[in-house]
Design a protein around this motif. Structure first.
Motif: not given
Ligand SMILES: [Zn+2]
Length: 337
Positions: A222-227, A242-247
């Protein structure tokens, strides 16, 4: 009633035939009693916990526009033969009567609810609709060793929604996601939503609600910034990336337990029963359906596991879930972490 008058007693030792921690603790505290593998009696304290979880779920389902009903647990073979489930679903509990007729015990109720709701759905103005029940379900498990987590008999909330279009299902799913997350928060649990595979019910996508716990059976990223959240089994991402959804956020790994699921059923069941409504253009149309499950007895098992990890005294769990408000229970749970 005074606790001293309870007919149950706490026991020093776990039952010898109970392998899982959730059922061991609940049996020792006198919350449940095993009849056979995967089948339990819920004793006065255990039933209160179950009822409290049930009431939280009911309040949120009603708030989201759901209409509560109660459907039969025993079904004729014919409806399961119509959808192919009779042969395809290996855990379907089948029983034979002395009349030689065969029956199935409900493990999900699409076969009952689809003809039921479509009977009252004549045209597009009758949609959307969402009906649910909180009822016992059955699975013909080969081995049932997970205590309350995966019973042969288990209490479940199952909601079925009916829509004019796929877009309307997506809109409703977004609302239900909020309702589910609210339920878990009220239960003192931290939940995330993953996209999984459809399983036996659907060729389409499914969503799973996972509660973070070291004692879980699944690994999630899971991403620690977005859902963003995905089951490790089907993940393309890696821990630490790095999360590619929220960057913004970083992908983290955690153990989790599944506590709810959503199936995008599409038109599978309305087509199987050939049940249509009159669309806006006057033509016959198949309704699009969704199924929203939440295991009530399973959630009870998860709460026990998490509370133990959080060094909760079991009596505390009972008192908190039985007596105290959801807020007090959450405060207590947070403090214990
Ligand atoms: Zn993100």
């Amino acid at each position: 009633m005074r606790q001293s008058q309870l007919f149950t007693k706490t026991e020093r030792n776990a039952p010898k035939d109970e392998a899982t921690v959730n059922a061991q603790l609940l049996a020792r505290a006198g919350f449940v009693s095993k009849l056979m593998a995967g089948v339990y009696s819920y004793l006065p304290l255990g039933l209160r916990v179950l009822n409290n979880i049930e009431n939280i779920v009911r309040e949120e389902m009603d708030a989201a526009g759901g209409q509560e009903i109660s459907m039969p647990m025993i079904h004729p073979k014919s409806i399961w033969a119509t959808t192919g489930g009779w042969d395809k679903i290996d855990v379907l509990f089948k029983i034979k009567s002395r009349t030689e007729k065969e029956y199935a015990l409900g493990q999900s109720e699409e076969e009952v609810v689809t003809p039921l709701v479509m009977r009252y759905t004549n045209n597009y103005k009758d949609l959307p609709k969402a009906v649910y029940q909180i009822n016992w379900k059955f699975r013909d498990e080969l081995r049932s060793k997970s205590g309350l987590m995966r019973g042969v008999e288990f209490l479940m909330k199952d909601m079925y929604s009916f829509h004019e279009t796929q877009e309307d299902f997506e809109r409703f799913y977004a609302e239900m996601k909020k309702a589910y997350l609210k339920i878990y928060t009220r239960l003192g649990l931290t939940a995330k939503v993953t996209e999984g595979s459809g399983g036996a019910f659907s060729e389409k996508i499914s969503y799973e609600f996972m509660v973070l716990t070291d004692a879980g059976e699944d690994d999630i990223l899971y991403c620690n910034a977005c859902d963003f959240c995905v089951n490790l089994e089907i993940a393309k991402e890696k821990e630490g990336e790095r999360c590619t959804r929220c960057n913004k956020g970083t992908i983290a790994k955690a153990r989790a337990s599944e506590v709810g699921n959503v199936f995008d059923l599409g038109q599978k069941f309305t087509k199987a029963f050939d049940l249509t409504f009159n669309g806006r253009d006057g033509k016959k149309q198949y309704a699009t359906m969704g199924c929203f499950g939440l295991g009530i007895s399973r959630v009870m098992g998860v709460i026990v596991k998490i509370s133990r990890r959080a060094r909760h005294h079991l009596a505390g769990v009972g008192r908190a879930v039985c007596g105290a408000s959801a807020r007090a229970w959450r405060r207590r749970w947070r403090k214990s972490l």
